[in-house]
Structure formats: structure tokens, C-alpha cells
Design a protein around this motif. Structure first.
Motif, PDB file in Angstrom:
ATOM      1  N   THR A  33      40.415  39.116  40.411  1.00 12.17           N
ATOM      2  CA  THR A  33      39.388  40.156  40.552  1.00 12.17           C
ATOM      3  C   THR A  33      38.212  39.631  41.362  1.00 12.17           C
ATOM      4  O   THR A  33      37.678  40.327  42.235  1.00 12.17           O
ATOM      5  CB  THR A  33      38.910  40.626  39.165  1.00 12.17           C
ATOM      6  OG1 THR A  33      40.045  40.995  38.401  1.00 12.17           O
ATOM      7  CG2 THR A  33      37.970  41.794  39.281  1.00 12.17           C
ATOM      8  N   TYR A  85      39.192  39.599  44.916  1.00 12.72           N
ATOM      9  CA  TYR A  85      39.153  40.950  45.476  1.00 12.72           C
ATOM     10  C   TYR A  85      37.729  41.340  45.852  1.00 12.72           C
ATOM     11  O   TYR A  85      37.470  41.821  46.956  1.00 12.72           O
ATOM     12  CB  TYR A  85      39.729  41.951  44.478  1.00 12.72           C
ATOM     13  CG  TYR A  85      39.633  43.369  44.983  1.00 12.72           C
ATOM     14  CD1 TYR A  85      40.451  43.820  46.010  1.00 12.72           C
ATOM     15  CD2 TYR A  85      38.678  44.247  44.466  1.00 12.72           C
ATOM     16  CE1 TYR A  85      40.349  45.094  46.499  1.00 12.72           C
ATOM     17  CE2 TYR A  85      38.564  45.529  44.955  1.00 12.72           C
ATOM     18  CZ  TYR A  85      39.402  45.945  45.978  1.00 12.72           C
ATOM     19  OH  TYR A  85      39.277  47.215  46.470  1.00 12.72           O
ATOM     20  N   ALA A 115      36.451  43.410  49.236  1.00 12.20           N
ATOM     21  CA  ALA A 115      35.718  44.618  48.848  1.00 12.20           C
ATOM     22  C   ALA A 115      34.224  44.528  49.123  1.00 12.20           C
ATOM     23  O   ALA A 115      33.431  45.151  48.457  1.00 12.20           O
ATOM     24  CB  ALA A 115      35.960  44.907  47.373  1.00 12.20           C
ATOM     25  N   GLY A 172      34.972  48.578  45.246  1.00  8.79           N
ATOM     26  CA  GLY A 172      34.470  47.264  44.877  1.00  8.79           C
ATOM     27  C   GLY A 172      33.173  47.364  44.096  1.00  8.79           C
ATOM     28  O   GLY A 172      32.976  46.655  43.107  1.00  8.79           O
ATOM     29  N   LYS A 217      46.733  41.096  48.638  1.00 11.63           N
ATOM     30  CA  LYS A 217      45.626  42.016  48.479  1.00 11.63           C
ATOM     31  C   LYS A 217      45.898  42.997  47.338  1.00 11.63           C
ATOM     32  O   LYS A 217      45.030  43.278  46.515  1.00 11.63           O
ATOM     33  CB  LYS A 217      45.382  42.786  49.777  1.00 11.63           C
ATOM     34  CG  LYS A 217      44.090  43.568  49.708  1.00 11.63           C
ATOM     35  CD  LYS A 217      43.805  44.366  50.955  1.00 11.63           C
ATOM     36  CE  LYS A 217      42.632  45.295  50.670  1.00 11.63           C
ATOM     37  NZ  LYS A 217      42.304  46.142  51.795  1.00 11.63           N
ATOM     38  N   SER A 218      47.135  43.490  47.262  1.00  8.61           N
ATOM     39  CA  SER A 218      47.463  44.442  46.193  1.00  8.61           C
ATOM     40  C   SER A 218      47.321  43.782  44.827  1.00  8.61           C
ATOM     41  O   SER A 218      46.865  44.402  43.869  1.00  8.61           O
ATOM     42  CB  SER A 218      48.886  44.956  46.341  1.00  8.61           C
ATOM     43  OG  SER A 218      49.184  45.196  47.669  1.00  8.61           O
ATOM     44  N   GLN A 262      43.783  43.596  43.976  1.00 12.28           N
ATOM     45  CA  GLN A 262      43.301  44.948  43.702  1.00 12.28           C
ATOM     46  C   GLN A 262      43.766  45.417  42.322  1.00 12.28           C
ATOM     47  O   GLN A 262      43.024  46.056  41.576  1.00 12.28           O
ATOM     48  CB  GLN A 262      43.820  45.899  44.764  1.00 12.28           C
ATOM     49  CG  GLN A 262      42.949  47.102  44.957  1.00 12.28           C
ATOM     50  CD  GLN A 262      43.180  47.739  46.320  1.00 12.28           C
ATOM     51  OE1 GLN A 262      44.109  47.384  47.035  1.00 12.28           O
ATOM     52  NE2 GLN A 262      42.330  48.676  46.683  1.00 12.28           N
ATOM     53  N   THR A 305      41.620  46.641  39.172  1.00  9.50           N
ATOM     54  CA  THR A 305      41.862  47.911  38.487  1.00  9.50           C
ATOM     55  C   THR A 305      42.013  47.691  36.983  1.00  9.50           C
ATOM     56  O   THR A 305      41.636  48.545  36.182  1.00  9.50           O
ATOM     57  CB  THR A 305      43.128  48.582  39.044  1.00  9.50           C
ATOM     58  OG1 THR A 305      43.095  48.475  40.456  1.00  9.50           O
ATOM     59  CG2 THR A 305      43.197  50.031  38.651  1.00  9.50           C
TER      60      THR A 305
END
Lengths: 281, 323
Positions: free
Chosen positions: A90, A93, A98, A104, B31-32, B35, B39
Motif C-alpha cells: 500500500t 502504491y 498514486a 490515492g 501495480k495491480s 493497488q 483497496t
């Protein structure tokens, strides 16, 4: 403008300075008060049996908290295993993919919110989702509750640490034709290595002293942890149960266990701080 | 010959293109994956709200909004109301804030303005250690050391000076609202003072130096330059401390006395939302009892969520204003 006498102003200044020094002193006094009580009372309960034997029966003397130590280690390991990787990802990311995007921003906001969720609510959540579904308390549930506390802390420190890595490093690696994931793992992670490690260690240290999330997930048990699929002994709940009991021998054992956990948490905290300072120089 | 070179080149580009495609695929996967983790955070927060709502549904249906202001908490007759626990949470938090905010402010002032750098670093370090101590240790210390100390020294003294106030009546036994509030204050103090220290640190040195240059004393600089400049950040720090205090469980559970009652006296045993959960959850035998406890948790979750929301909004506005 009204003129005030110099003496009065200086006196006021001195007074405020004294108050502020007093406040700092108060903080330090309480720190030493707490630590010395833990050291003295815990120290007198410290013996070999404390770390090798199972708990005494109610009112009985002797025995120790060895199963609880093992159970805490197991559940922390599970919590770290489940909580650290998604936390790191996370953070990646947020920092790598993001920057300045809307999703983001929402995630970043929610991580801060999740860090603010009281730990007992995490316990309640896991109880509602795992314990009620499986039908019994278990060490797995305890580990999951701890993971939920570790996740946002790791995500937040990872983002902060990765943000410190200069963009030129990323750009030069990308210009050499490296793929994004290689840049992140081989270059960005590597240069933020010590920061990431301290972040993870501090998160684990902080969460390992938690009691509230374990109260109704792993519960407690006087036996050696055979499997995490049953109520699992752990240090903090043991301290809570023993301290609230009317038996002096149990209370002494609780102090011994308190010393163990305080020493462990403070040791990790201090060592990681020193490590961080060492790497900064 | 020519052909073979061209063939080699074509092979190389083919290989290159293949590698590039593979890398692009890996990139997409990476990247997924990140992500998906991000989430997960959103899913957790939604899951908390949803699961608490579902599990407290029987109690929500049975007691409705009256749950919030009924002070009945009787597992035997299955009448549940959260007023006593909410009252206890609010009062203990108010005590904690009333002590921790001024103290934290004074400590931050000491760290930033007064102490020489080595001293400041050492004190900062000590305060951070105070934050690292697990909350259950505060509980142990509170139950066995601090509450008896309060009961034998502080509370009798308060009673003899301020006994005419209903706040300080009743037997000074040490276990009760006041001790819980003081220990809470101690627990959020490191956090509050660290945030305030950082907020003070953000004040531009030029501003302070200008005021010092005009002959102001340290206090005058603080009151007229530093604090006005930093006031928004200080309020934000207060909010964050508030959210922490209201959700703190173990330290309070040890010393508050576990009594579902509303009393004017700060010496009386009481309960907060988290301490009720910690004390009663494993004893809840009927579905309705359990559901009422989960609803208490839901109330706590919503309260902390709102406080955090306010703090984030406030601090976010502040950060935008600075830019």
C-alpha cells in the motif's frame, strides 16, 4: 502602546520558563516512576520458572508464563506475516503510483483513519467476522487482529520513507530501461532500506504490547499452544487476568510478565532508534 | 550474409520486444498488486462499519435511538442503554485533555524554545519512551501503584480543599473516574507534546528572531508570535489526542472500577465504552447482551471516526493553507 516595567516582564518570563521546565520534569518523573515500579516489582517475580513453566493454578505459587510467551510470539509472527506485506505494498502504491491521484488521496486519508481506530474495535471486528463465523476463539483470529493494527502503520511509514528517495534515482533507473517494479524493488527499496526496516520494527514493537484486540479473539489459555486454531495463551491477556485476580501469587506473576513485555518492547524501540540515527549519519 | 545479419537483428529485436512485453506485463501485475493492497485498506474500514452494524442489529432494533440516552444497563432484565458508558468516556476524556493539553504545550515550549539542544533531545527521547510503554503496563502501574497513591494522598487533599464541590465528594478510594482520567492524560501526553513540538518547529525562525530582536522575552515571543502562528496545528494536535484518549482501553479498565453508573463525584467508580467491552464481553451470554455490547463498539467507532475526520479535515486545510 502601554509600557510595562522591565522587571515585571522578566518576572513573567521567568515564571513561564519555570512552569515549562516543571512540565518537562513531570513527564520524566512519571516515566521513571512507572519504569522503576515495573523493574522492582517485576524483578522480584523474575525467576527461571517464569519463562519455562506453565501458569500456577488459582492461588497456587510457582509456575510461569512460558506458554503465553510462546503464544504471543506465534501470534505476532502471524500478525507481521499478514500485516507487513500489504502495508508495504500500500505504501508503494501511494508513493510510486498514486501521487496526486484521487484514489490515492482517498486511500491515504483512510489509512490515517484506520490508524485512529481504537484497538479494541479491531478486536470486535475480528470477533464479528472470524470468531462468530468459525464458532470459536482462536490464535488465528488474534493474529489477524494484530495484522489489522500493523497494516496502516507500515503503510504510512513506507510512504513517508519512499517519498524521501530522490526522484532523480528513479528517473535514472527508468532511463536505463529498467521496468517499474525493478526500479521500485531494486532501487527505491534499497535506498530506503533502513527506514523501511525501522518502520516495520517499530510497528511490530508497538503492536506486540496490545491487549485489547486479543481479549475476544485469541482469548487466553493456561496450556501450551498446540495449534493456533484454539484459544491461545498470550502475555498481555495473562497479565490482565492475573492482575485482576484476588490472588497475590498471580499478581506477582503478572508483574513478572509485565517486566518481560516492557523490556522487550522498549529494547526493540531503543535499538531501532539507534539504528535509524546510525544510518542517518 | 546480409540476410543473416538482418535475421540476427530481427531476432534481437524480437527478443527485445518479447522481454519488453514481459516486463510490461510484470509491471502491470506489480501495480495491480499494490493497488489491491490499497483497496484492502478501504475494504477493512467498510468491513468494520458493516460487521458492527450487522452484529448490533438486534440491539438497534430493540432499543432504537433510546440506547444512547438510557442509563439502564441490566444484563438480568436485558435492558441496555449506553448513557453511563458514554458519560464515563466523555468525562474521563475531558479530565485527560484538561491535564494533557496544557502540560503538552508547556513541554513542547520547553523542547523548542528553552532547552539547549542536547537537553531537548534527551527529554524528547524520554517522552517518546513514555509513548512506547504498552498500555497494559499503565494499567498495572495504575491499579497497584497510582490508584492507592491517589486514594491515600491526592484525593483526601482535594477533598479537604475543594470538598464543598460535589465533584470531590464520596469516599476517596483511588479507583474511579479521576484516576482513570489522570492515567489517560499521562498516556496521551507523549503524543500531544510530540505533535505540538513539531507544530512549534514549523514556525519560521525569521518571525521569532524579529520579535526577539525587538527585545521581547521568550514568553512574549511565544504568546504573540509562535502560538498565533501555530494555533491551527495545536488544535489539530488536540483533536488527535482526543481520539486516542476516547478509544484507550486497558489503562482505563484497570482503574475505573467497572460500575455502570452516572455519578457527580469524580472519586466514584464508573465505566467507559472500551472498559465496558473489555470487562463484560466474555461474560455476555445472551445474544441481545452481546449485540448491545457490539452496539457500544459501533458508537465508539463512530465517535472516533468523527473526531478523526474533524482532525484530518482541519490539518488538511492547514497544509493547503501553507502551500
Amino acid at each position: 502602546m502601554k509600557r510595562r516595567s522591565r522587571e515585571l516582564r522578566k518576572l513573567k518570563d521567568l515564571l513561564v520558563k519555570l512552569c515549562s521546565m516543571g512540565a518537562a520534569l513531570t513527564g520524566i518523573v512519571f516515566l521513571f516512576w512507572i519504569l522503576s515500579e515495573v523493574a522492582i516489582r517485576g524483578g522480584s517475580a523474575l525467576n527461571w520458572a517464569l519463562v519455562t513453566e506453565t501458569p500456577p493454578p488459582p492461588g497456587g505459587t510457582g509456575g510461569g508464563v512460558a506458554p503465553a510467551i510462546l503464544g504471543t510470539v506465534y501470534m505476532m509472527a502471524l500478525g507481521a506475516l499478514l500485516g507487513v506485506p500489504p502495508g508495504l505494498l500500500t505504501g508503494v502504491y501511494l508513493s510510486e503510483f498514486a501521487r496526486g491521484n484521487r484514489f490515492g488521496a482517498i486511500v491515504r486519508f483512510m489509512i490515517n483513519m484506520m490508524m485512529g481506530v481504537p484497538s479494541i474495535i479491531m478486536g470486535l471486528f475480528v470477533y464479528a467476522v472470524l470468531v462468530l463465523t468459525l464458532g470459536h476463539f482462536s490464535g488465528y483470529a488474534g493474529g489477524v487482529a494484530l495484522a489489522l493494527l500493523i497494516l496502516p502503520i507500515v503503510a504510512r511509514t513506507t510512504e513517508d520513507m519512499l517519498a524521501l528517495v530522490p526522484n532523480t534515482l528513479r528517473e535514472s533507473a527508468l532511463a536505463l530501461g529498467a521496468a517499474r517494479w525493478r526500479v521500485t524493488i531494486g532501487v527505491v527499496f534499497r535506498s530506503a532500506q533502513s527506514g523501511l526496516l525501522t518502520g516495520v520494527l517499530l510497528a511490530v514493537a508497538r503492536v506486540s504490547g496490545e491487549t485489547a484486540p486479543l481479549l475476544f479473539t485469541s482469548l487466553n489459555s493456561p496450556y501450551w499452544p498446540q495449534s493456533l486454531n484454539q484459544p491461545t495463551a498470550n502475555l498481555t491477556t495473562t497479565i490482565f487476568n492475573f492482575a485482576m485476580s484476588p490472588y497475590h501469587s498471580w499478581q506477582a506473576t503478572a508483574w513478572g510478565a509485565s517486566l518481560l513485555i516492557t523490556a522487550a518492547v522498549l529494547l526493540v524501540t531503543i535499538l531501532t532508534r539507534l539504528m535509524l540515527q546510525g544510518s542517518k549519519r | 550474409m546480409n540476410g543473416s545479419v538482418a535475421g540476427q537483428a530481427a531476432g534481437a529485436t524480437g527478443e527485445f520486444a518479447g522481454r519488453q512485453r514481459r516486463q510490461r506485463l510484470l509491471d502491470l501485475g506489480f501495480k495491480s498488486l499494490t493497488q489491491a493492497s490499497a483497496t484492502l485498506v478501504l475494504a477493512c474500514m467498510a468491513g468494520i462499519l458493516l460487521s458492527l452494524l450487522v452484529r448490533s442489529w438486534p440491539s438497534l432494533q430493540r432499543f432504537g435511538a433510546g440506547f444512547l440516552w438510557s442509563s439502564q444497563w441490566d444484563p438480568v432484565t436485558e435492558e441496555f442503554g449506553a448513557a453511563a458508558a458514554i458519560f464515563g468516556s466523555i468525562v474521563s476524556t475531558v479530565i485527560a485533555m484538561a491535564l494533557a493539553v496544557p502540560l503538552g504545550l508547556a513541554i513542547a515550549l520547553f523542547l523548542v524554545e528553552l532547552a539547549p539542544r542536547p537537553v531537548s533531545r534527551l527529554v524528547s527521547y524520554a517522552i517518546e519512551l513514555l509513548a512506547a510503554i504498552p498500555s497494559i503496563i499503565y494499567g498495572m502501574w495504575g491499579l497497584f501503584v497510582f490508584a492507592p497513591f491517589m486514594g491515600s494522598h491526592i484525593e483526601p487533599a482535594l477533598q479537604s480543599w475543594l470538598g464543598f464541590l460535589p465533584l470531590f465528594r464520596g469516599p476517596p478510594i483511588g479507583i474511579g473516574m479521576l484516576s482513570a482520567g489522570v492515567i489517560l492524560a499521562l498516556m496521551i501526553l507523549p503524543f500531544v507534546s510530540a505533535v505540538m513540538r513539531d507544530v512549534f518547529g514549523m514556525v519560521p525562525a525569521v518571525l521569532k528572531e524579529a520579535a526577539y530582536g525587538m527585545g521581547s522575552t521568550t514568553w512574549e515571543v511565544t504568546r504573540k508570535v509562535t502560538v498565533p502562528f501555530a494555533v491551527q496545528g495545536l488544535v489539530g494536535a488536540g483533536f488527535l489526542g482526543l481520539a486516542r484518549a476516547i478509544g484507550e482501553t486497558m489503562a482505563v479498565t484497570f482503574v475505573i472500577g467497572n460500575s455502570q453508573s452516572i455519578s457527580a463525584s469524580l472519586f466514584a467508580p464508573a465505566n467507559t465504552i472500551p472498559s465496558t467491552l473489555a470487562n463484560e464481553f466474555t461474560e455476555a451470554t445472551t445474544p441481545l447482551y452481546l449485540s448491545a455490547l457490539v452496539e457500544l463498539g459501533l458508537v465508539l467507532f463512530l465517535i472516533t471516526f468523527l473526531i478523526q475526520l474533524a482532525a484530518q479535515f482541519w490539518l488538511g486545510r492547514l497544509a493547503r493553507g501553507r502551500r
